[in-house]
Motif scaffolding. Structure first.
Motif, PDB file in Angstrom:
ATOM      1  N   SER A   1      80.237  32.942  67.579  1.00 35.30           N
ATOM      2  CA  SER A   1      78.987  32.391  67.036  1.00 35.30           C
ATOM      3  C   SER A   1      78.764  30.976  67.580  1.00 35.30           C
ATOM      4  O   SER A   1      79.695  30.321  68.047  1.00 35.30           O
ATOM      5  CB  SER A   1      79.033  32.375  65.507  1.00 35.30           C
TER       6      SER A   1
ATOM      7  N   ALA B   1      76.059  40.361  70.938  1.00 34.01           N
ATOM      8  CA  ALA B   1      77.052  41.113  70.164  1.00 34.01           C
ATOM      9  C   ALA B   1      78.440  40.879  70.752  1.00 34.01           C
ATOM     10  O   ALA B   1      78.626  40.938  71.963  1.00 34.01           O
ATOM     11  CB  ALA B   1      76.709  42.598  70.178  1.00 34.01           C
TER      12      ALA B   1
ATOM     13  N   THR C   1      72.052  34.382  58.791  1.00 33.67           N
ATOM     14  CA  THR C   1      73.418  34.823  59.074  1.00 33.67           C
ATOM     15  C   THR C   1      73.585  35.031  60.581  1.00 33.67           C
ATOM     16  O   THR C   1      72.601  35.142  61.330  1.00 33.67           O
ATOM     17  CB  THR C   1      73.741  36.149  58.365  1.00 33.67           C
ATOM     18  N   TRP C   2      74.839  35.087  61.007  1.00 34.88           N
ATOM     19  CA  TRP C   2      75.075  35.389  62.418  1.00 34.88           C
ATOM     20  C   TRP C   2      74.626  36.823  62.725  1.00 34.88           C
ATOM     21  O   TRP C   2      74.110  37.104  63.808  1.00 34.88           O
ATOM     22  CB  TRP C   2      76.538  35.152  62.792  1.00 34.88           C
ATOM     23  N   ASP C   3      74.816  37.733  61.746  1.00 34.41           N
ATOM     24  CA  ASP C   3      74.344  39.120  61.949  1.00 34.41           C
ATOM     25  C   ASP C   3      72.829  39.159  62.160  1.00 34.41           C
ATOM     26  O   ASP C   3      72.329  39.918  62.996  1.00 34.41           O
ATOM     27  CB  ASP C   3      74.711  40.002  60.743  1.00 34.41           C
TER      28      ASP C   3
ATOM     29  N   SER D   1      71.060  40.643  65.515  1.00 33.23           N
ATOM     30  CA  SER D   1      70.008  41.674  65.539  1.00 33.23           C
ATOM     31  C   SER D   1      68.762  41.203  66.277  1.00 33.23           C
ATOM     32  O   SER D   1      68.052  41.999  66.872  1.00 33.23           O
ATOM     33  CB  SER D   1      69.655  42.234  64.152  1.00 33.23           C
TER      34      SER D   1
END
Ligand SMILES: [Zn+2]
Length: 381
Positions: free
Chosen positions: A153, A149, A137-139, A143
């Motif tokens: 994307s 942040a 995922t992009w999340d 991280s």
């Protein structure tokens, strides 16, 4: 009653390398990550000096394996499965590794002359849903790289949703846009979203694993002589019966040495003085000859369309670093195809790889006129 297929001309806009429909299809006949693990363990026990390593861990935590055969001064890096729905390269690579680790005189000769380093499945997470991308995922990405942040994307990250070539439920990166010849590159928010003509950002653990292996080989050998990336291409200029019971009339394989429209603007000849253009063309000729020599039933090997500009591809990156870089796009595969069809497609990959390896072993590689590359007919469409 069986409806007879109504042949339709493949849409030229789809004449690319996405060989399948959406993901989540049956994967019988193709290597799953757990099987690769068993294959790798078995190879290590052949008694022919085969060594294996875990070069990294996928985003979902799966080991990414490498296998090393031979101890010669020339090094050949063979990579498969970067696009996990293009799986026949993995089959071919396992076959080649099994063959090179047998006790025959020829295999012994090869092992003395070259060092083969293979990554049979770079994208194990994509092999589970049978999709092009990895599973990230992009999340997950933010991280790993908090400096990203709030930035858009990357263009080569796909969110869940219908896509022609992937599982609509699984987000991920096209790993073959994530490479960068600057091995020390650190992702920067200002470089997002990027584009196909600019370099990748090493946002995926899989691309970083390939880079780290390449780096180690550069340190050990000075230069990685040959890099081969194995893919499958979609049908085009052929009739698609929609059911794949008709043998694929498409060229059995397209190959390429061309990945950048303007290599100089990417540092070829300056920042990257070893840019391997002529070496890449020689390796393509060796692959071409390897497929078609000696009464081969394969004919019609073509050059992949020569207008690529994929700065973030593994092929472009390793070519800039100095390798003879070869893209091998074997014909399509579909699950409905009979098993012999799987064998046919894998075989063309095997012959092409062995063409290169044999020319290195027999010291004919340097004698190949690189201009013969231009004689390979370009794929029509
Ligand atoms: Zn591909």
């Amino acid at each position: 009653m069986v409806e007879s297929p109504s042949p339709v001309r493949a849409d030229p806009s789809q004449c690319n390398e996405f060989p399948e429909g959406q993901g989540s299809e049956t994967v019988e006949g193709y290597y799953q990550p757990a099987e690769i693990e068993r294959v790798v363990q078995k190879l290590e026990h052949t008694g022919q000096g085969v060594t294996t390593d875990v070069i990294g861990t996928s985003n979902q935590g799966r080991p990414i394996y490498s296998v090393r055969v031979g101890s010669g001064a020339k090094v050949v890096f063979l990579q498969a499965g970067i696009h996990a729905n293009e799986p026949t390269g993995t089959i071919a690579l396992v076959n080649v590794l099994n063959s090179l680790s047998d006790s025959s005189r020829r295999s012994q000769q090869i092992r003395e002359a070259v060092t083969i380093v293979a990554v049979p499945q770079l994208n194990p997470d994509g092999a589970i849903p049978y999709q092009r991308e990895n599973h990230q995922t992009w999340d997950d990405t933010v991280s790993m790289f908090p400096q990203l942040a709030g930035a858009p994307s990357a263009f080569y990250h796909s969110l869940p949703g219908p896509r022609f070539w992937s599982d609509p439920r699984v987000p991920g990166f096209d790993l073959n846009r994530d490479f960068n010849p600057d091995f020390d590159y650190a992702p920067q928010a200002g470089h997002l979203p990027g584009s196909g003509s600019v370099r990748g950002m090493y946002l995926t653990p899989e691309a970083r694993a390939s880079r780290d292996l390449y780096t180690a080989l550069e340190q050990e050998f000075g230069l990685v002589d040959v890099f081969v990336d194995l893919h499958n291409q979609a049908p085009c200029n052929t009739f698609d019966d929609g059911d794949a019971h008709t043998p694929d009339l498409h060229t059995p394989m397209s190959i390429s040495a061309q990945f950048l429209r303007d290599p100089g603007s990417h540092g070829a000849g300056t920042m990257y003085p070893n840019f391997g253009w002529d070496a890449s063309r020689r390796a393509n000729v060796a692959a071409w000859e390897g497929v078609q020599r000696g009464g081969s039933t394969f004919s019609g090997v073509t050059r992949y369309p020569q207008n690529l500009n994929l700065a973030g591809s593994a092929n472009a990156t390793y070519q800039l670093r100095g390798s003879a870089s070869v893209l091998m796009e074997a014909g399509r595969q579909r699950h409905a195809n009979p098993q012999w069809r799987h064998g046919f497609i894998a075989k063309v990959h095997e012959l092409a790889m062995m063409g290169i390896i044999d020319s290195l072993v027999d010291n004919t590689f340097e004698d190949i006129d690189p201009n013969r590359y231009e004689e390979i007919p370009v794929r029509n469409g």
